[in-house]
Design an enzyme around this catalytic site. Structure first.
Site, short mmCIF file in Angstrom:
data_model
loop_
_atom_site.label_atom_id
_atom_site.label_comp_id
_atom_site.label_asym_id
_atom_site.label_seq_id
_atom_site.Cartn_x
_atom_site.Cartn_y
_atom_site.Cartn_z
N GLY A 130 6.41 17.26 31.32
CA GLY A 130 5.79 16.13 30.66
C GLY A 130 4.30 16.07 30.82
O GLY A 130 3.67 17.03 31.27
N ASP A 184 -0.24 5.13 0.91
CA ASP A 184 -0.49 6.16 1.93
C ASP A 184 -0.54 5.54 3.32
O ASP A 184 -1.33 4.63 3.59
CB ASP A 184 -1.80 6.88 1.63
CG ASP A 184 -1.74 7.65 0.33
OD1 ASP A 184 -1.13 8.73 0.31
OD2 ASP A 184 -2.26 7.14 -0.68
N ASN A 235 11.39 15.90 28.65
CA ASN A 235 10.46 15.97 27.53
C ASN A 235 10.73 17.14 26.59
O ASN A 235 11.11 18.23 27.03
CB ASN A 235 9.03 16.09 28.07
CG ASN A 235 8.64 14.91 28.92
OD1 ASN A 235 8.12 13.93 28.44
ND2 ASN A 235 8.92 15.00 30.22
N LEU A 247 18.27 10.82 30.04
CA LEU A 247 19.71 10.97 30.00
C LEU A 247 20.34 10.03 31.02
O LEU A 247 20.03 10.09 32.21
CB LEU A 247 20.12 12.42 30.29
CG LEU A 247 20.10 13.38 29.08
CD1 LEU A 247 18.74 13.44 28.42
CD2 LEU A 247 20.56 14.76 29.48
N GLU A 254 10.38 11.63 24.76
CA GLU A 254 10.79 11.58 26.16
C GLU A 254 12.15 10.90 26.30
O GLU A 254 12.24 9.69 26.52
CB GLU A 254 9.75 10.83 27.00
CG GLU A 254 8.36 11.46 26.95
CD GLU A 254 7.34 10.68 27.77
OE1 GLU A 254 7.30 10.88 28.99
OE2 GLU A 254 6.62 9.86 27.17
N TYR A 266 14.46 22.01 33.10
CA TYR A 266 13.38 22.77 32.46
C TYR A 266 13.91 24.07 31.87
O TYR A 266 14.60 24.85 32.55
CB TYR A 266 12.26 23.06 33.45
CG TYR A 266 11.53 21.82 33.91
CD1 TYR A 266 11.11 20.87 32.99
CD2 TYR A 266 11.26 21.61 35.26
CE1 TYR A 266 10.45 19.72 33.41
CE2 TYR A 266 10.58 20.47 35.68
CZ TYR A 266 10.19 19.53 34.76
OH TYR A 266 9.54 18.40 35.17
N ASP A 309 0.86 -1.18 0.00
CA ASP A 309 0.00 0.00 0.00
C ASP A 309 0.90 1.23 0.00
O ASP A 309 2.10 1.14 0.30
CB ASP A 309 -0.89 -0.04 1.24
CG ASP A 309 -1.69 1.23 1.42
OD1 ASP A 309 -2.41 1.62 0.49
OD2 ASP A 309 -1.58 1.85 2.50
N PHE A 312 2.09 -3.34 28.80
CA PHE A 312 2.60 -4.10 29.94
C PHE A 312 1.48 -4.36 30.94
O PHE A 312 0.57 -3.54 31.11
CB PHE A 312 3.74 -3.33 30.61
CG PHE A 312 4.95 -3.20 29.72
CD1 PHE A 312 5.94 -4.15 29.73
CD2 PHE A 312 5.08 -2.11 28.86
CE1 PHE A 312 7.05 -4.05 28.91
CE2 PHE A 312 6.18 -1.99 28.04
CZ PHE A 312 7.17 -2.96 28.07
N THR A 330 12.82 11.66 32.76
CA THR A 330 12.80 12.00 31.34
C THR A 330 12.81 13.51 31.16
O THR A 330 12.30 14.25 32.00
CB THR A 330 11.55 11.41 30.65
OG1 THR A 330 10.38 11.87 31.32
CG2 THR A 330 11.59 9.90 30.70
N ARG A 367 13.26 -1.21 20.07
CA ARG A 367 12.06 -2.04 20.04
C ARG A 367 10.83 -1.18 19.80
O ARG A 367 10.88 0.05 19.96
CB ARG A 367 11.89 -2.81 21.36
CG ARG A 367 11.66 -1.91 22.57
CD ARG A 367 11.29 -2.70 23.82
NE ARG A 367 11.13 -1.83 24.97
CZ ARG A 367 9.99 -1.21 25.31
NH1 ARG A 367 8.92 -1.33 24.54
NH2 ARG A 367 9.92 -0.45 26.40
#
Length: 412
Positions: A267, A16, A281, A339, A336, A350, A14, A368, A279, A363
């Site tokens: 976040g 699109d 963000n 480091l 996200e 921030y 396909d 979960f 994280t 992955r």
């Protein structure tokens, strides 16, 4: 390798939402046109468009008008209005993550491949004008104006198989919509779903998909008796203290690498507050083009954090999640990065500028059973990232001038 699909010899693709990222542009333009025709909520318009995703333009326009009860304009006039607006912007359309890799692989390995698209031939020429001619490398093309019935009828895939010179049962179809999956199965082909409807995966199972994957990065051609990719890399993982995970894990190097950045923002209920993982963000809106080059999933690379009056610039390893966020009704991605360095009391970023060089894919996104399982997997992802970034292939990425803000010096 023997599989239940060992008789597959040909591939039908396909266009699109599978090979090129038109869905967001089409949604934006069509939504704007539809909102001029009535006082509709954004959610109602979005759901109407999702019901027709995969149809030919005329069929889809007619169906959406019926769903929304639009009666003050003809199908032809509404289609002409949206088509004119889209024709001005087709050059904005990029390839889907992993599409170029797949096309190059199939071509190099001599796998006969067809394009089967609901797009009419004249629309296709306009849509692909800014691309580099990869359509001409395919073995066959079937367009929506060449068949009597559009998806979910099997006509388009039956035509593509005929042009490949094989029975549809020898073909595997890659599709992003439930309607397309139904059409492929009705034609007698196998169907791999790569969902463009991010909150309704059950619809693809109901449509009869033989397999559902999150992105083209996750395609395993050998499962279908086709030549395997040869570009994944096995890396030794840093010990996580959990022997349920293997010592090695496979990662996919990104070519080209993706660079993106911006100020760190707060976040959306995840990261530190929910998972206990710090994280940093980024706002996706200013980096939409770069984020669209990445499928939802987990990645690794290096991060450059700009210093301030108290702190110096820092380059640190990172693992990153990018995905569709229910906070935005799955209409926007969130980025996200985590480091992988202990910043201690200086861990509040921030407002500081963060730059990312994304080097590899770990992955797909996954569901979960518990928060504990999610946190465990995220820490495993960090182990994979550390292991990959310790190798020569990925370690040298930390010297990217972009991460050290040297590009500003060069341009200034």
């Amino acid at each position: 390798m023997t599989t239940p699909f060992a008789n597959v010899t040909h591939v039908i693709l396909d266009l699109d939402g599978t090979l090129i990222n038109t869905e967001q542009l089409v949604d934006e333009v069509v939504s704007a046109v539809l909102h001029k025709r009535g006082d509709f909520t954004a959610s109602r318009v979005r759901k109407a468009m999702e019901q027709v995703r995969g149809m030919r333009p005329g069929d889809g326009t007619r169906a959406v008008m019926d769903i929304l009860g639009i009666r003050d304009v003809s199908v032809e006039a509404l289609l002409a209005e949206t088509s004119a607006l889209l024709d001005e912007r087709w050059d904005e359309v990029s390839m889907m993550p992993g599409a170029r890799r797949l096309l190059d692989h199939l071509h190099a390995r001599g796998v006969k491949t067809a394009l089967a698209t609901s797009t009419p031939a004249d629309f296709l020429a306009k849509k692909m004008a800014s691309h580099d001619g990869w359509v001409e490398r395919l073995s066959a093309i079937a367009t929506g104006d060449e068949v009597t019935n559009g998806k979910p009828s099997p006509d388009i895939f039956a035509l593509a198989a005929r042009r490949l010179g094989v029975d549809p049962s020898a073909c595997v179809v890659l599709e992003d919509t439930p309607l397309g999956v139904r059409a492929a199965k009705a034609a007698g082909a196998f169907a791999i779903a790569i969902p463009s409807i991010h909150d309704d995966f059950a619809a693809y199972e109901d449509a009869g998909a033989d397999q559902t994957i999150r992105s083209l990065y996750d395609l395993e051609p050998e499962r279908w008796g086709l030549p395997p990719f040869a570009d994944r890399v096995d890396v030794r993982c840093v010990a996580s203290g959990n022997d349920r995970f293997p010592a090695f894990e496979s990662v996919l190097p990104l070519r080209p690498i993706i660079r993106l950045g911006g100020p760190v923002v707060r976040g959306f209920g995840r990261g530190s507050s929910t998972l206990g993982i710090p994280t940093a963000n980024l706002d996706v809106a200013p980096i939409k083009k770069e984020s669209d080059a990445l499928a939802p999933g987990i990645y690794f690379g290096w991060a450059g954090l700009r210093g301030d009056e108290r702190r110096e610039d820092v380059v640190a390893p990172m693992v990153m999640s990018i995905g569709w966020n229910p906070f935005f009704e799955n209409a926007r991605k969130t980025v996200e990065p985590w480091l992988l360095r202990d910043f201690g009391k200086d861990g509040d970023f921030y407002g500081r500028e963060l730059r990312l060089a994304v080097l590899g894919y770990v992955r797909p996104e996954a569901n979960f059973a518990s928060l504990e399982a999610l946190v465990e997997r995220i820490h495993r992802d960090a182990d994979v990232a550390r292991g990959a970034l310790a190798t020569e292939q990925f370690e040298r990425g930390k010297d990217d001038p972009y991460l050290k803000f040297l590009d500003e010096e060069l341009s200034g």
